[in-house]
Design a protein around this motif. Structure first.
Motif, PDB file in Angstrom:
ATOM      1  N   SER A   1      34.013  32.608  36.917  1.00 23.41           N
ATOM      2  CA  SER A   1      34.891  31.455  37.165  1.00 23.41           C
ATOM      3  C   SER A   1      36.147  31.549  36.311  1.00 23.41           C
ATOM      4  N   GLN A   2      36.017  32.112  35.112  1.00 19.56           N
ATOM      5  CA  GLN A   2      37.204  32.314  34.273  1.00 19.56           C
ATOM      6  C   GLN A   2      38.132  33.337  34.916  1.00 19.56           C
ATOM      7  N   GLN A   3      37.575  34.379  35.476  1.00 20.61           N
ATOM      8  CA  GLN A   3      38.386  35.393  36.150  1.00 20.61           C
ATOM      9  C   GLN A   3      39.073  34.808  37.371  1.00 20.61           C
ATOM     10  N   LYS A   4      38.352  33.974  38.136  1.00 17.71           N
ATOM     11  CA  LYS A   4      38.942  33.334  39.305  1.00 17.71           C
ATOM     12  C   LYS A   4      40.090  32.415  38.888  1.00 17.71           C
ATOM     13  N   ALA A   5      39.878  31.676  37.805  1.00 17.58           N
ATOM     14  CA  ALA A   5      40.931  30.784  37.317  1.00 17.58           C
ATOM     15  C   ALA A   5      42.146  31.596  36.876  1.00 17.58           C
ATOM     16  N   GLN A   6      41.901  32.708  36.195  1.00 19.83           N
ATOM     17  CA  GLN A   6      42.996  33.565  35.744  1.00 19.83           C
ATOM     18  C   GLN A   6      43.750  34.152  36.939  1.00 19.83           C
TER      19      GLN A   6
ATOM     20  N   THR B   1      43.958  32.863  39.974  1.00 19.12           N
ATOM     21  CA  THR B   1      44.679  31.760  40.624  1.00 19.12           C
ATOM     22  C   THR B   1      45.941  31.428  39.857  1.00 19.12           C
ATOM     23  N   LEU B   2      45.838  31.379  38.544  1.00 18.38           N
ATOM     24  CA  LEU B   2      47.003  31.104  37.710  1.00 18.38           C
ATOM     25  C   LEU B   2      48.054  32.195  37.862  1.00 18.38           C
ATOM     26  N   THR B   3      47.621  33.440  37.890  1.00 15.17           N
ATOM     27  CA  THR B   3      48.552  34.551  38.060  1.00 15.17           C
ATOM     28  C   THR B   3      49.266  34.457  39.403  1.00 15.17           C
ATOM     29  N   LYS B   4      48.511  34.158  40.470  1.00 11.82           N
ATOM     30  CA  LYS B   4      49.124  34.021  41.796  1.00 11.82           C
ATOM     31  C   LYS B   4      50.121  32.863  41.819  1.00 11.82           C
ATOM     32  N   ALA B   5      49.759  31.755  41.179  1.00 14.54           N
ATOM     33  CA  ALA B   5      50.658  30.597  41.148  1.00 14.54           C
ATOM     34  C   ALA B   5      51.940  30.927  40.399  1.00 14.54           C
ATOM     35  N   LEU B   6      51.824  31.642  39.290  1.00  9.91           N
ATOM     36  CA  LEU B   6      53.012  32.016  38.520  1.00  9.91           C
ATOM     37  C   LEU B   6      53.893  32.988  39.299  1.00  9.91           C
TER      38      LEU B   6
END
Length: 143
Positions: free
Chosen positions: A20-25, A27-32
């Motif tokens: 879940s931490q990897q998924k969050a990371q 998602t954050l990378t894609k958003a940035l």
């Protein structure tokens, strides 16, 4: 005594799995990446529109940011840690506003000047917010 100290320590439980931490990371990378791709042309257009004012404006904004950061650190500022802190502050203000004895006290000891300055500051900040909100110094555009 040692057992008591160990029992009072906060537990070190894992609350999130690595997946879940990897998924969050991710998602954050894609958003940035999306924000950078979307906002870069907008920033370039704003930079072109500012023309020769761009460089001094950016310099003044970075100086202001650093000054505010130093004030934040020096004054030991922090956002409220809980809703109860905010509610307590507002309840204190409202009880003082309604208390006639409080107003008599500040009139007798000269604190009215400080309260007046705070009121003028609050009003000024409110008016600046209104000016920014309507994007005009005077009135609303009704057309």
């Amino acid at each position: 005594m040692l057992r008591l100290a160990r029992s009072l320590r906060p537990s070190r439980a894992r609350f999130a799995s690595t997946s879940s931490q990897q998924k969050a990371q991710e998602t954050l990378t894609k958003a940035l990446e999306f924000a950078k791709k979307t906002l870069t042309p907008v920033g370039e257009r704003v930079g072109v529109a500012l023309g020769s004012y761009r460089q001094p404006l950016l310099y003044n904004m970075s100086v202001t940011r650093e000054l505010l950061k130093q004030i934040y650190i020096a004054e030991n500022l922090a956002p409220p840690r809980s809703l109860s802190t905010v509610l307590d502050a507002y309840s204190t203000v409202w009880t003082r506003v309604r208390d006639v004895a409080y107003w008599r006290t500040i009139l007798s000891n000269g604190e009215w000047a400080r309260v007046g300055v705070y009121a003028v500051e609050a009003y000024g900040i409110f008016k600046i917010g209104e000016i920014l909100g309507r994007r005009s110094l005077v009135g609303y555009d009704l057309h």
